[in-house]
Design an enzyme around this catalytic site. Structure first.
Site, PDB file in Angstrom:
ATOM      1  N   HIS A 120       2.366 -10.740   2.984  1.00 51.74           N
ATOM      2  CA  HIS A 120       3.010 -11.954   3.341  1.00 51.74           C
ATOM      3  C   HIS A 120       4.139 -12.451   2.248  1.00 51.74           C
ATOM      4  O   HIS A 120       4.591 -13.516   2.005  1.00 51.74           O
ATOM      5  CB  HIS A 120       1.941 -13.456   3.387  1.00 51.74           C
ATOM      6  CG  HIS A 120       1.527 -13.633   1.983  1.00 51.74           C
ATOM      7  ND1 HIS A 120      -0.012 -13.910   1.989  1.00 51.74           N
ATOM      8  CD2 HIS A 120       2.006 -13.681   0.854  1.00 51.74           C
ATOM      9  CE1 HIS A 120      -0.303 -14.017   0.773  1.00 51.74           C
ATOM     10  NE2 HIS A 120       0.681 -14.098  -0.187  1.00 51.74           N
ATOM     11  N   HIS A 167       1.243 -20.977  -2.420  1.00 49.03           N
ATOM     12  CA  HIS A 167       2.017 -20.660  -3.905  1.00 49.03           C
ATOM     13  C   HIS A 167       2.322 -21.828  -4.472  1.00 49.03           C
ATOM     14  O   HIS A 167       3.598 -22.230  -4.663  1.00 49.03           O
ATOM     15  CB  HIS A 167       3.189 -19.611  -3.669  1.00 49.03           C
ATOM     16  CG  HIS A 167       2.768 -18.539  -2.716  1.00 49.03           C
ATOM     17  ND1 HIS A 167       2.375 -18.412  -1.410  1.00 49.03           N
ATOM     18  CD2 HIS A 167       2.484 -16.958  -3.138  1.00 49.03           C
ATOM     19  CE1 HIS A 167       1.867 -17.337  -1.071  1.00 49.03           C
ATOM     20  NE2 HIS A 167       2.003 -16.447  -2.097  1.00 49.03           N
ATOM     21  N   HIS A 185       0.886  -5.139  -6.612  1.00 49.66           N
ATOM     22  CA  HIS A 185       2.171  -5.720  -6.874  1.00 49.66           C
ATOM     23  C   HIS A 185       1.918  -6.487  -8.187  1.00 49.66           C
ATOM     24  O   HIS A 185       0.820  -7.113  -8.481  1.00 49.66           O
ATOM     25  CB  HIS A 185       2.884  -6.492  -5.795  1.00 49.66           C
ATOM     26  CG  HIS A 185       2.383  -7.827  -5.506  1.00 49.66           C
ATOM     27  ND1 HIS A 185       0.911  -7.942  -5.075  1.00 49.66           N
ATOM     28  CD2 HIS A 185       2.895  -9.120  -5.312  1.00 49.66           C
ATOM     29  CE1 HIS A 185       0.829  -9.113  -4.438  1.00 49.66           C
ATOM     30  NE2 HIS A 185       1.597  -9.907  -4.780  1.00 49.66           N
ATOM     31  N   GLU A 206      -4.583 -10.722  -5.227  1.00 52.90           N
ATOM     32  CA  GLU A 206      -4.915 -11.550  -4.013  1.00 52.90           C
ATOM     33  C   GLU A 206      -5.473 -10.711  -2.710  1.00 52.90           C
ATOM     34  O   GLU A 206      -5.890 -11.335  -1.636  1.00 52.90           O
ATOM     35  CB  GLU A 206      -3.659 -12.315  -3.693  1.00 52.90           C
ATOM     36  CG  GLU A 206      -2.550 -11.049  -2.866  1.00 52.90           C
ATOM     37  CD  GLU A 206      -1.084 -11.822  -2.973  1.00 52.90           C
ATOM     38  OE1 GLU A 206      -0.836 -12.818  -3.719  1.00 52.90           O
ATOM     39  OE2 GLU A 206      -0.254 -11.260  -2.170  1.00 52.90           O
TER      40      GLU A 206
END
Lengths: 280, 131
Positions: free
Chosen positions: A12, A59, A193, A240
């Protein structure tokens, strides 16, 4: 009765939302990524789910540091795209299904998953970018969405094994809902990441491939991947990926991998995407 | 507090765990407040008086006012929060990463296009000792 027919795993990355919203999704940088989702959009038109159960993380938008629920289930009738600091994304308001949400919330708590209930919630790129990648730019999203927000910002995120078990409980909840609904479950985020400090930019494609293979073929083992392995091998934000296991838990043991796409980079991130269909 | 953690030996990484979160609460709340336009205006008008609404440590305050991105993380900041302060300054996520790695945006972007930072040599602090 409601039933789950398929699962979608999808990064995302916020930059993908920006690329779509500003009309640069066909350029040299973003073009190859959006191309990887062309098949997915066609598949979605065939699949036509009545509802999407979407697992994502917020977030610091709906939840800042004041309140950090590990699992928060959206129970609202609609979810407005949030202003994340540069104005809300110009995408449709996300319609919910409050009756199904309420049913799932009750079922989960009685199944020992003590989730947080959100009767009002704005949604950020974590939820809207996967919708953009799978549906493009429609005037309205084609079906309602039940969102599940998972804390992956403050360590520790829930364990992969816990996410996997939650997925199974979500399936049980959905399958006991009397309305005839075909449900597609999204697990979002990832892949490898790291956004922070001197090791930012870490990408581990070999690990990502192994992760996807395990997710499809041996989720019992894959769901046992420990947090330290995510942090070290997939980067501090790669953790995540536990959210993909909520999706996987909601599917059959036996699934067919219909589509896989992997690309480096989108901004700071490896993009991963899979479509899984339930098989008996 | 102070106990050895499994992830302490990952190089160039500050895991935002409960110790860091406790340390950085006011700092992070300051950063996230900049998500909203009226707060950005107020900060622009008078940075010092705006930031003083958030009772953080003098070190955190200084790091925030001076855009010391890695220091902010070390002092309890989390990247999803500090990126809002960066956005206030017109720095996007990839540029921010370029700054934190010390590479600068152009070299960082090139590294990402070339496949990113490889995992080999970047798993353990001991592998960074010669750097």
């Amino acid at each position: 009765m409601a039933h789950i027919s398929s699962g979608v795993a999808c990064s995302h990355v916020p930059a993908l939302g920006v690329a779509s919203d500003t009309g640069i999704s066909g350029d040299d940088y973003y073009g190859p990524i959006f191309k990887g989702f062309e098949f997915s959009k066609q598949w979605m038109e065939q699949e036509k789910p009545d509802l999407i159960f979407l697992v994502y993380n917020d977030h610091c938008t709906a939840f800042d540091a004041r309140i950090i629920p590990t699992f928060a289930l959206g129970c609202a009738s609609e979810y407005a795209p949030a202003d994340e600091g540069w104005g809300p994304r110009p995408v449709p308001v996300v319609k919910g299904h409050p009756e199904l949400s309420a049913h799932i919330a009750q079922s989960l708590v009685l199944d020992s998953f003590d989730i947080t209930i959100m009767n009002e919630m704005e949604v950020d790129h974590g939820l809207t970018v996967p919708l953009t990648m799978m549906f493009g730019q429609p005037d309205q999203w084609p079906c309602p969405v039940v969102p599940l927000a998972v804390n992956v910002v403050q360590y520790p995120a829930p364990l992969g094994s816990r996410c996997y078990a939650l997925g199974k409980a979500i399936r049980k909840a959905i399958e006991s809902y009397p309305e005839d609904l075909k449900v597609c479950v999204f697990g979002t985020g990832g892949m490898s990441h790291q956004l922070q400090h001197e090791r930012a930019g870490l990408i581990n494609s070999a690990w990502d491939e192994r992760f996807m293979n395990l997710l499809v073929n041996d989720p019992d083992q894959g769901s046992m991947i420990e947090h330290i392995e995510y942090l070290r091998e997939a980067g501090s934000e790669g953790i995540e990926l536990v959210m993909w296991y909520v999706m996987r838990g909601a599917l059959n043991r036996n699934v067919e991998e219909i589509h896989r796409f992997y690309h480096v980079p989108a901004s700071n991130t490896a993009v991963g995407h899979m479509i899984l269909e339930n098989r008996p | 507090m102070g106990q050895q953690k499994l992830y302490d030996d990952i190089p160039g990484t500050i895991v935002f765990d409960s110790d860091q979160a406790a340390k950085g609460y006011q700092l992070n709340q300051f950063c996230i407040s900049l998500r909203l336009a009226p707060n950005r205006e107020a900060f622009k008008e008078n940075p010092e008086s705006y930031i003083d609404q958030f009772p953080m440590t003098p070190e955190q305050r200084e790091a925030a006012l001076n855009q010391q991105w890695n220091r902010l993380l070390e002092l309890g900041g989390n990247i999803y929060y500090t990126s809002k302060l960066a956005a206030y300054h017109g720095i996007n996520f990839q540029e921010l990463a370029g700054l934190m790695t010390g590479k600068g945006s152009t070299a960082y972007r090139e590294m990402m296009v070339a496949g990113g930072r490889p995992i080999d040599g970047n798993r353990y602090k001991s592998e960074w000792e010669d750097k």
